[in-house]
Design a protein around this motif. Structure first.
Motif, PDB file in Angstrom:
ATOM      1  N   ASP A 260       0.817  -1.215   0.000  1.00 58.91           N
ATOM      2  CA  ASP A 260       0.000   0.000   0.000  1.00 58.91           C
ATOM      3  C   ASP A 260       0.850   1.263   0.000  1.00 58.91           C
ATOM      4  N   LEU A 261       2.164   1.093   0.036  1.00 58.83           N
ATOM      5  CA  LEU A 261       3.031   2.265  -0.061  1.00 58.83           C
ATOM      6  C   LEU A 261       3.134   2.734  -1.507  1.00 58.83           C
ATOM      7  N   LEU A 262       2.837   1.848  -2.438  1.00 63.36           N
ATOM      8  CA  LEU A 262       3.001   2.166  -3.852  1.00 63.36           C
ATOM      9  C   LEU A 262       1.875   3.059  -4.342  1.00 63.36           C
ATOM     10  N   ASP A 263       2.136   3.686  -5.493  1.00 58.51           N
ATOM     11  CA  ASP A 263       1.101   4.502  -6.112  1.00 58.51           C
ATOM     12  C   ASP A 263       1.002   4.107  -7.575  1.00 58.51           C
ATOM     13  N   PRO A 264      -0.060   3.496  -8.019  1.00 60.81           N
ATOM     14  CA  PRO A 264      -1.171   3.058  -7.178  1.00 60.81           C
ATOM     15  C   PRO A 264      -0.791   1.826  -6.369  1.00 60.81           C
ATOM     16  N   GLY A 265      -1.486   1.603  -5.267  1.00 62.28           N
ATOM     17  CA  GLY A 265      -1.266   0.398  -4.486  1.00 62.28           C
ATOM     18  C   GLY A 265      -1.585  -0.827  -5.331  1.00 62.28           C
ATOM     19  N   ILE A 266      -0.917  -1.926  -5.036  1.00 59.84           N
ATOM     20  CA  ILE A 266      -1.180  -3.133  -5.814  1.00 59.84           C
ATOM     21  C   ILE A 266      -2.352  -3.876  -5.188  1.00 59.84           C
ATOM     22  N   SER A 267      -3.411  -4.038  -5.957  1.00 59.00           N
ATOM     23  CA  SER A 267      -4.551  -4.815  -5.481  1.00 59.00           C
ATOM     24  C   SER A 267      -4.197  -6.292  -5.553  1.00 59.00           C
ATOM     25  N   VAL A 268      -4.558  -7.009  -4.524  1.00 56.83           N
ATOM     26  CA  VAL A 268      -4.191  -8.420  -4.519  1.00 56.83           C
ATOM     27  C   VAL A 268      -5.331  -9.314  -4.042  1.00 56.83           C
ATOM     28  N   ILE A 269      -5.237 -10.557  -4.442  1.00 58.94           N
ATOM     29  CA  ILE A 269      -6.080 -11.611  -3.911  1.00 58.94           C
ATOM     30  C   ILE A 269      -5.252 -12.219  -2.784  1.00 58.94           C
ATOM     31  N   ALA A 270      -5.663 -11.959  -1.552  1.00 58.29           N
ATOM     32  CA  ALA A 270      -4.820 -12.353  -0.431  1.00 58.29           C
ATOM     33  C   ALA A 270      -5.341 -13.617   0.227  1.00 58.29           C
ATOM     34  N   GLN A 271      -4.419 -14.438   0.671  1.00 55.72           N
ATOM     35  CA  GLN A 271      -4.805 -15.541   1.523  1.00 55.72           C
ATOM     36  C   GLN A 271      -4.308 -15.195   2.925  1.00 55.72           C
ATOM     37  N   ASP A 272      -4.859 -15.870   3.893  1.00 56.04           N
ATOM     38  CA  ASP A 272      -4.543 -15.543   5.269  1.00 56.04           C
ATOM     39  C   ASP A 272      -3.681 -16.635   5.882  1.00 56.04           C
ATOM     40  N   PRO A 273      -2.374 -16.440   5.843  1.00 57.21           N
ATOM     41  CA  PRO A 273      -1.483 -17.503   6.313  1.00 57.21           C
ATOM     42  C   PRO A 273      -1.702 -17.827   7.784  1.00 57.21           C
ATOM     43  N   VAL A 274      -2.091 -16.821   8.536  1.00 62.26           N
ATOM     44  CA  VAL A 274      -2.312 -17.059   9.961  1.00 62.26           C
ATOM     45  C   VAL A 274      -3.485 -18.018  10.156  1.00 62.26           C
ATOM     46  N   ALA A 275      -4.570 -17.760   9.435  1.00 57.21           N
ATOM     47  CA  ALA A 275      -5.730 -18.645   9.552  1.00 57.21           C
ATOM     48  C   ALA A 275      -5.377 -20.051   9.084  1.00 57.21           C
ATOM     49  N   ILE A 276      -4.617 -20.119   8.012  1.00 57.20           N
ATOM     50  CA  ILE A 276      -4.230 -21.425   7.485  1.00 57.20           C
ATOM     51  C   ILE A 276      -3.426 -22.200   8.518  1.00 57.20           C
ATOM     52  N   GLY A 277      -2.442 -21.531   9.071  1.00 54.54           N
ATOM     53  CA  GLY A 277      -1.592 -22.194  10.053  1.00 54.54           C
ATOM     54  C   GLY A 277      -2.372 -22.625  11.281  1.00 54.54           C
ATOM     55  N   ARG A 278      -3.255 -21.753  11.746  1.00 54.57           N
ATOM     56  CA  ARG A 278      -4.025 -22.078  12.937  1.00 54.57           C
ATOM     57  C   ARG A 278      -4.915 -23.284  12.665  1.00 54.57           C
ATOM     58  N   GLU A 279      -5.558 -23.254  11.516  1.00 52.85           N
ATOM     59  CA  GLU A 279      -6.450 -24.349  11.156  1.00 52.85           C
ATOM     60  C   GLU A 279      -5.679 -25.667  11.046  1.00 52.85           C
ATOM     61  N   ALA A 280      -4.538 -25.602  10.392  1.00 56.05           N
ATOM     62  CA  ALA A 280      -3.741 -26.820  10.213  1.00 56.05           C
ATOM     63  C   ALA A 280      -3.331 -27.391  11.565  1.00 56.05           C
ATOM     64  N   ALA A 281      -2.881 -26.516  12.440  1.00 50.76           N
ATOM     65  CA  ALA A 281      -2.447 -26.985  13.753  1.00 50.76           C
ATOM     66  C   ALA A 281      -3.630 -27.580  14.519  1.00 50.76           C
ATOM     67  N   THR A 282      -4.779 -26.942  14.419  1.00 55.35           N
ATOM     68  CA  THR A 282      -5.957 -27.441  15.120  1.00 55.35           C
ATOM     69  C   THR A 282      -6.330 -28.835  14.624  1.00 55.35           C
ATOM     70  N   LEU A 283      -6.378 -28.973  13.318  1.00 54.66           N
ATOM     71  CA  LEU A 283      -6.667 -30.277  12.720  1.00 54.66           C
ATOM     72  C   LEU A 283      -5.677 -31.323  13.223  1.00 54.66           C
ATOM     73  N   LEU A 284      -4.420 -30.938  13.208  1.00 55.88           N
ATOM     74  CA  LEU A 284      -3.383 -31.886  13.603  1.00 55.88           C
ATOM     75  C   LEU A 284      -3.556 -32.327  15.049  1.00 55.88           C
ATOM     76  N   PHE A 285      -3.831 -31.373  15.912  1.00 59.53           N
ATOM     77  CA  PHE A 285      -3.942 -31.725  17.326  1.00 59.53           C
ATOM     78  C   PHE A 285      -5.155 -32.605  17.582  1.00 59.53           C
ATOM     79  N   ASP A 286      -6.199 -32.411  16.793  1.00 62.92           N
ATOM     80  CA  ASP A 286      -7.330 -33.326  16.907  1.00 62.92           C
ATOM     81  C   ASP A 286      -6.858 -34.756  16.689  1.00 62.92           C
ATOM     82  N   ARG A 287      -6.059 -34.931  15.661  1.00 66.46           N
ATOM     83  CA  ARG A 287      -5.552 -36.277  15.366  1.00 66.46           C
ATOM     84  C   ARG A 287      -4.637 -36.760  16.467  1.00 66.46           C
ATOM     85  N   VAL A 288      -3.791 -35.883  16.927  1.00 63.72           N
ATOM     86  CA  VAL A 288      -2.873 -36.260  18.003  1.00 63.72           C
ATOM     87  C   VAL A 288      -3.674 -36.731  19.212  1.00 63.72           C
TER      88      VAL A 288
END
Lengths: 334, 334
Positions: A276-304
């Motif tokens: 967002d520092l750029l002009d124009p800012g670069i619009s992106v399709i973002a994924q949420d690595p934090v959500a992904i990681g949290r979900e993966a860990a949660t799934l894993l611990f269920d199995r554990v």
DNA sequence: CCGAGGTCTGGAAACGTTTCGCCGAAACGT
DNA sequence: ACGTTTCGGCGAAACGTTTCCAGACCTCGG
């Protein structure tokens, strides 16, 4: 430990109980034990502990990334670390650099260390080693990409839908010549994003111009080159969709070199730090690595924890971040 | 393992020898053992192995970072991982978020797991736990910041010299009113960078305007605010030196909001990903996280190998990356 | 032909912990 | 006062491996 026991004048079993905070030991004895432990500089040995312990838990989890240094992996790593920390579990991380051989090696080393579970960004679609690990009793969760082994849990992102929606936006803004620059087709996400692009065009009733689809664009330089070529076409694109982080950077670099960044629309996949520092800012399709990681860990611990249910496949959605570059109007629009 | 031994019709000791690839075992016996191991799906248990092993090495190293998700830490992590991998050592990472309590906890957990060594980005200057770990036989290397414990090896960067040189450049370009925005003074690097700023002014014979020195600027928003205030001064600065990553971003954001980015010079400490996409590019004083990580790991492994020498303190230099924002001329210059 | 020396091999002890089975004593109820 | 339960505490076995030590076998020189 034996020394502590003799010094405190108690049995070795009592020391164990005190160290593990187990109930059923008189306070003053516990006091004596802790004092002796302190005095002797006793340190509990978790490796020996988990060796004998009934559940055989090592309170460690293996995380196999593409590259620990890249921002996406780093954020994922942190999210996994945090949810693991809540359970007193540490994470052992390794990078594959997309090399199946290294992945194989890491899976082996991690299982040899008896990690409680494995979170893997798989390099390939056929992973016999992951299956072996699973067979040996180590739960596995695949992240970012699926794997051929049906039985493993996965956490992925709906790449297609993300790109499809982006194409829709560009079409709505009047763009009729939209180009796509994708990473190596061997990478599953690159394929999906390309498919999303094709679907997006179809959905808006647009024609697919083969000359405007560039695949196997890997890295910044290749992206710069490809962009230059696209813009030099007799009928150049008015909007660009980039399927990867570094490709987006390359595209934008070339656009700026040609002073076309206010002129040619650009939507990238994956967020860029400080975009967002750029002009124009670069619009992106973002994924949420934090959500992904949290979900993966949660799934894993269920199995554990022993959940024996069928494989679960979580699909997270992307989020479009409008920053300007994707909102530039096309000739057919308003 | 016992099963493998009986199945192969050999002794348990022979199986151990085969598994560890030790010499002195007839090829056909080894063959029989490997076959039996294969058949029984035998997996070597490294935890039990290192428990009994003579050297007590766990082939694991602990890495305590500020935040695994931040780019600097991530690059450091990767560098450490790579040099560790060369020796078949894995790395266990944890984030402190600058919280001494979490650091303390991580040090304890890591030593309880009997890591071969510890690489730490210490949160504070007085670290009694690090000393305890060292005393208990776990080598420690401090990174990015020194620690009060004299005997531990350190790898730091010459923050002062970096900022000093930057100030020199700005002076040479004609700037006479140079402002400094630094992070929390509790952070050693922030202090050093501030000191470098003061020294730089002194070196060039400039006067230090107290109103132009802002300390304890933490995070993007604070930096934006501080920048706004600085530029609103009756005699505003013509150049800004930022002492930290996020501060640089905040400063630049405000400069762009005010359309002054081509007007007010800016030099930041620490590189920003994709900073060269901006116009003008942000000039930075960069440190090399890869070199730091490699050096730290090398130092650590020397200790692991038993090097008893005195503490070594490596100081790496910074590199100035001219990208434009630091090259804007000042009123007193050419 | 015999003993010395070397090479392979196997059983058992050990690493530091947890857990199992057991014991003595105290508390309790009748 | 006596049987029974309860409870805290103890030694020993076990976890899966490596390593020590000793034994078996072979070879070779005298």
């Amino acid at each position: 430990m034996r020394d502590v026991a003799t010094m405190a004048g108690v049995g070795i079993a009592t020391v164990s109980r005190v160290v593990n905070g187990k109930p059923g030991v008189t306070p003053d004895l516990a006091e004596k034990v802790t004092r002796a432990a302190e005095l002797l500089g006793y340190r509990h040995d978790m490796t020996a502990s988990s060796l004998r312990r009934a559940d055989r838990r090592t309170h460690t989890l293996g995380l196999i990334l593409e590259d620990a240094a890249n921002p996406f992996s780093a954020a994922l790593h942190r999210a996994v670390e945090d949810t693991a920390a809540e359970r007193g579990v540490l994470v052992l991380a390794g990078s594959t650099d997309e090399d199946p051989v290294r992945e194989r090696g890491l899976v082996r080393t991690f299982t040899a260390r008896r990690v409680d579970g494995l979170i893997v960004v798989p390099t390939g679609r056929t992973d016999t080693d992951l299956d072996a690990a699973r067979g040996a009793g180590t739960p596995v969760v695949c992240v970012d990409r699926p794997t051929s082994v049906r039985e493993v849990d996965t956490v992925t992102v709906d790449n297609r839908a993300g790109v499809r929606a982006a194409v829709g936006r560009l079409h709505a803004a009047g763009h009729r010549r939209i180009a796509f620059l994708g990473d190596l087709p061997t990478i599953w996400t690159a394929e999906e994003r390309h498919a999303g692009f094709v679907e997006g065009l179809a959905e808006t009733g647009s024609v697919l111009h083969p000359a405007l689809v560039r695949r196997a664009v890997h890295g910044v330089e290749a992206a710069q080159e490809a962009t230059r070529e696209l813009l030099a076409l007799p009928r150049p694109p008015t909007a660009l969709v980039s399927g990867q982080n570094l490709v987006t950077v390359g595209v934008r670099k070339t656009l700026q070199d040609l002073r076309r960044q206010h002129d040619v629309a650009l939507i990238g996949f994956d967020d860029l730090p400080f975009a967002d520092l750029l002009d124009p800012g670069i619009s992106v399709i973002a994924q949420d690595p934090v959500a992904i990681g949290r979900e993966a860990a949660t799934l894993l611990f269920d199995r554990v924890d022993g959940d024996p249910g069928p494989a679960r496949h979580r699909v997270l959605t992307t989020r479009y971040l409008a920053r300007g570059s994707g909102e530039l109007p096309g000739p057919g629009g308003v």
